[in-house]
Design a protein around this motif. Structure first.
Motif, mmCIF file in Angstrom:
data_model
loop_
_atom_site.group_PDB
_atom_site.id
_atom_site.type_symbol
_atom_site.label_atom_id
_atom_site.label_comp_id
_atom_site.label_asym_id
_atom_site.label_seq_id
_atom_site.Cartn_x
_atom_site.Cartn_y
_atom_site.Cartn_z
ATOM 1 N N LYS A 177 -67.992 25.954 19.785
ATOM 2 C CA LYS A 177 -68.462 26.426 21.228
ATOM 3 C C LYS A 177 -67.996 27.986 21.578
ATOM 4 C CE LYS A 177 -69.135 21.901 23.020
ATOM 5 N NZ LYS A 177 -70.568 21.869 23.557
ATOM 6 N N ILE A 195 -63.134 21.419 20.034
ATOM 7 C CA ILE A 195 -64.213 22.191 20.150
ATOM 8 C C ILE A 195 -64.674 22.488 21.578
ATOM 9 C CG2 ILE A 195 -67.051 21.604 19.807
ATOM 10 C CD1 ILE A 195 -65.991 20.192 16.896
ATOM 11 N N TYR A 245 -65.908 11.732 21.933
ATOM 12 C CA TYR A 245 -67.131 12.363 21.580
ATOM 13 C C TYR A 245 -66.714 13.438 20.657
ATOM 14 C CZ TYR A 245 -71.643 14.764 21.294
ATOM 15 O OH TYR A 245 -72.819 15.252 21.089
ATOM 16 N N HIS A 246 -67.529 13.329 19.244
ATOM 17 C CA HIS A 246 -67.334 14.442 18.301
ATOM 18 C C HIS A 246 -68.382 15.106 17.576
ATOM 19 C CE1 HIS A 246 -62.660 13.476 18.561
ATOM 20 N NE2 HIS A 246 -63.473 12.239 18.671
ATOM 21 N N GLY A 247 -69.808 14.567 18.344
ATOM 22 C CA GLY A 247 -70.742 15.221 17.739
ATOM 23 C C GLY A 247 -71.864 14.130 17.221
ATOM 24 N N TRP A 284 -70.750 24.706 27.845
ATOM 25 C CA TRP A 284 -69.262 25.020 27.407
ATOM 26 C C TRP A 284 -69.057 25.990 26.269
ATOM 27 C CZ3 TRP A 284 -68.371 19.166 26.112
ATOM 28 C CH2 TRP A 284 -68.986 18.111 27.009
ATOM 29 N N VAL A 298 -66.602 18.959 12.549
ATOM 30 C CA VAL A 298 -65.891 17.462 12.664
ATOM 31 C C VAL A 298 -66.170 16.738 11.030
ATOM 32 C CG1 VAL A 298 -65.938 15.220 13.482
ATOM 33 C CG2 VAL A 298 -65.771 17.146 14.895
ATOM 34 N N ASP A 318 -71.797 24.511 13.656
ATOM 35 C CA ASP A 318 -71.831 23.500 14.979
ATOM 36 C C ASP A 318 -70.783 22.836 14.887
ATOM 37 O OD1 ASP A 318 -74.583 24.221 16.203
ATOM 38 O OD2 ASP A 318 -75.015 23.498 14.337
ATOM 39 N N GLU A 345 -59.717 14.340 21.043
ATOM 40 C CA GLU A 345 -60.101 15.443 21.911
ATOM 41 C C GLU A 345 -58.751 15.941 22.492
ATOM 42 O OE1 GLU A 345 -64.197 15.091 23.722
ATOM 43 O OE2 GLU A 345 -63.599 13.339 23.040
HETATM 44 C C1 LIG Z 1 -65.067 17.565 21.520
HETATM 45 C C2 LIG Z 1 -66.497 17.852 20.909
HETATM 46 N N1 LIG Z 1 -66.546 17.772 19.717
HETATM 47 C C3 LIG Z 1 -67.953 17.890 18.980
HETATM 48 C C4 LIG Z 1 -68.919 18.328 19.505
HETATM 49 C C5 LIG Z 1 -70.091 18.854 18.624
HETATM 50 O O1 LIG Z 1 -70.497 20.064 19.023
HETATM 51 P P1 LIG Z 1 -71.838 20.749 18.529
HETATM 52 O O2 LIG Z 1 -72.398 20.098 19.632
HETATM 53 O O3 LIG Z 1 -71.842 22.081 18.390
HETATM 54 O O4 LIG Z 1 -72.253 19.877 17.190
HETATM 55 C C6 LIG Z 1 -68.773 18.556 20.938
HETATM 56 C C7 LIG Z 1 -70.000 18.976 21.591
HETATM 57 O O5 LIG Z 1 -70.083 18.833 22.759
HETATM 58 C C8 LIG Z 1 -67.628 18.397 21.684
HETATM 59 O O6 LIG Z 1 -67.451 18.241 22.793
#
Ligand SMILES: Cc1ncc(COP(=O)(O)O)c(C=O)c1O
Length: 440
Positions: A286, A259, A151-153, A61, A122, A117, A223
Motif C-alpha cells: 500500500k 499492509i 482481512y489479509h487479501g 489507503w 501475505v 500486492d 493486523e
Molecule cells: C491488512 C491487509 N492485508 C492485505 C491486504 C491485501 O492487499 P492487496 O489489496 O494489495 O492485495 C489488504 C488490502 O486492503 C489489507 O488491508
C-alpha cells in the motif's frame, strides 16, 4: 450531469464495456455511475470537466503524499532513464538493494522478499513460515491462526486467513481450514471492561489454543492495532505484546500484516513499534510507493533466512513473481522514505492527527455516532442505521459533495493522505456532518 458526448460520459461507457472493476457488483453501475478521473493533485482527484473529489481514503489507503507528488515524480523520471525493470532471479539493481537496506534499518528485520500486492506478501509469509518449520524438521506445523474480522487479501491463501464473510463465503470450498480466534476489537468490551481487558480476553483464547495446538501451528497472523477492511476495528497494543510472548513461548511465528497500517498510518512507522515488539515476518505494501506502483515486501529475520540457506535447491524459497523487485516501484519507495526522513513525517503527523481529531469533535458528538475512534492518521465511527444500503447511499451522497468516502458496512472512516490541508479537513468534517444528517 454528463452529456452523451462529454469526455466523462465517453470514458464511463467505454470502461463499463471493457473493464471489470474490482470489489464491485457491476450491475450496480446501472444506478451508480463510475467516477471518471482525469488527473490528481495533492488530496484532490479531478474529472474531465473539472469537478473535484477529496480523496479522504487515500485511494484505498495507498496514497501517502498526494497525487502527482513532485518528489516521487522526479525520482521516477530519473529512474526511467536508467532502468525500469530487470529479472530479480540471478540479477540485482541499486534501487532494490538500497530499499532493502533502508527497510531493514527501519524494522530490524534483515531480509526482504518482494511481491507485487498485499495479498502476495501475505502468501509469501504463510509459505515461508510453513517452509521454515519443514526445513527445521517440523513439517506438521502447517496451520495458521488468524483473528475474527481480520482481512489479509483475496488470493486463496490470504483469503483462508481472512474473516470477512462477503469476500470469503462464496469461495469457502476452495479455502484451507484454519483457526479464527476472538478479535481484541475494543468495541467488544463488556460492561466494566476497557480496551486492555478485551485484549487480555483475546490473549486468553490464544493461549488456550496454542497450548493445545502449537505442534500443528506454524504462525499467528495479525493486523496490528487496526483491523482495517473488517471495519477499522482497533485494539490495545497489549494484545500485540501478549501475542508475541505467547508465540515465543509456544514456538509459533508471529506475522504482522502491516499492509494497511505500516508506513506511519497509526502514528509510528510500524504499528508493532507501539507494543515494542519485533515480529518474525512483516508484510508491507500500500503506502510503500506512496500510491504510485504495485509493490509489496515480506520481511523476516536472519534466523529464518538461515533455515533456507543450503546446498539443496528444494530447501530454498522458490516462490517468484515476474515483477518482483521492480526497479521503478523500488525507486518510488525510496522517494517515499526520503520524504519520511526529510519532512520528519512521523512527528509532523502527530501534530496533524491531534489537529484533525480536534476538528472531528463535531462528528464524535453527533447523535447517530457510536464508537468514535482514532489511531494516528485513521479516524472511524459507526453510524446508527437500519438501512442495509447505507454504505452505498452514503458513498454516493458523499461523491455529490465532492468527498471520496467508502464506508465499510455502517462504519465510516477517514484515512486521508498525510498532506491533507486544514481547509480540506474542514470540508471533510462539515460534509460528513451534513451526510450524517441526511443519509438514512
Ligand atoms: C491488512 C491487509 N492485508 C492485505 C491486504 C491485501 O492487499 P492487496 O489489496 O494489495 O492485495 C489488504 C488490502 O486492503 C489489507 O488491508
Amino acid at each position: 450531469m454528463n452529456s452523451a458526448s462529454s469526455p466523462n460520459a465517453d470514458l464511463l461507457s467505454r470502461s463499463l464495456r471493457s473493464v471489470w472493476h474490482p470489489c464491485t457488483q457491476m450491475k450496480h453501475h446501472e444506478q451508480l455511475p463510475l467516477v471518471p478521473i482525469a488527473r490528481g493533485d495533492g488530496a484532490w482527484l479531478y474529472d474531465f470537466e473539472g469537478k473535484r473529489y477529496l480523496d479522504a481514503i487515500s485511494s484505498w489507503w495507498v496514497n501517502l503524499f498526494g497525487h502527482a507528488n513532485q518528489r516521487i515524480n522526479a525520482a521516477l523520471t530519473g529512474q526511467l532513464d536508467s532502468l525500469a525493470h530487470v529479472i530479480l532471479a540471478g540479477f540485482t539493481h541499486e534501487p532494490v538493494v538500497r530499499l532493502s537496506e533502508r527497510l531493514s534499518a527501519l524494522t530490524g528485520l534483515s531480509h526482504c522478499f518482494y511481491g507485487s500486492d498485499g495479498a502476495s506478501a501475505v502468501e509469501i509469509a504463510l509459505k515461508m513460515s510453513f517452509h521454515y518449520w519443514k526445513n527445521s524438521g517440523q513439517p506438521g506445523k502447517r496451520d495458521f491462526v488468524s483473528l475474527k474480522n481480520g482481512y489479509h487479501g483475496e488470493t486463496l491463501g490470504a483469503l483462508s486467513v481472512t474473516d470477512v464473510p462477503l469476500f470469503r463465503d462464496t469461495y469457502a470450498a476452495l479455502l484451507r481450514q484454519g483457526t479464527q480466534l476472538p478479535s481484541p476489537d475494543w468495541r467488544g468490551a463488556r460492561p466494566g471492561e476497557n480496551a486492555d481487558d478485551v485484549a487480555v480476553r483475546a490473549l486468553n483464547a490464544l493461549e488456550v489454543h496454542l497450548a493445545a495446538e502449537h505442534e500443528r501451528t506454524a504462525a499467528v497472523i495479525v493486523e496490528p492495532l487496526v483491523q482495517a477492511a473488517g471495519g477499522m476495528a482497533m485494539h490495545h497494543p497489549r494484545f500485540l505484546l501478549g501475542a508475541r510472548t505467547l508465540c515465543d513461548r509456544y514456538g509459533v511465528h508471529f506475522i504482522a500484516d502491516e499492509i494497511a497500517v505500516g508506513f506511519g498510518r497509526t502514528g509510528t512507522f510500524l504499528a508493532c513499534e507501539q507494543a515494542g515488539i519485533r515480529p518474525d515476518f512483516v508484510c508491507l505494501s500500500k503506502g510503500i510507493t506512496g500510491g504510485y506502483l504495485p509493490l509489496s515486501v515480506t520481511m523476516t529475520s536472519d534466523d529464518i533466512y538461515r533455515a533456507f540457506y543450503d546446498d539443496d535447491m528444494a530447501r530454498g524459497f522458490l516462490h517468484s513473481h515476474s515483477y518482483t523487485g521492480n526497479a521503478l516501484a523500488c525507486r518510488a519507495a525510496l522517494a517515499v522514505l526520503d520524504i519520511f526522513e526529510e519532512d520528519d513525517v512521523i512527528a509532523a503527523n502527530r501534530i496533524k492527527s491531534a489537529r484533525i481529531s480536534a476538528r472531528c469533535r463535531k462528528i464524535a458528538g453527533h447523535p447517530r455516532i457510536r464508537h468514535f475512534r482514532n489511531a494516528g492518521m485513521i479516524w472511524a465511527f459507526d453510524v446508527e442505521t437500519r438501512d442495509a444500503l447505507f454504505p452505498r447511499k452514503f458513498y454516493r451522497a458523499a461523491l455529490q459533495r465532492g468527498l471520496l468516502l467508502r464506508p465499510l458496512g455502517n462504519t465510516v472512516y477517514f484515512m486521508p493522505p498525510y498532506i491533507i490541508e486544514d481547509e480540506q479537513v474542514e470540508m471533510l468534517v462539515a460534509g460528513t456532518c451534513a451526510l450524517l444528517d441526511t443519509v438514512e
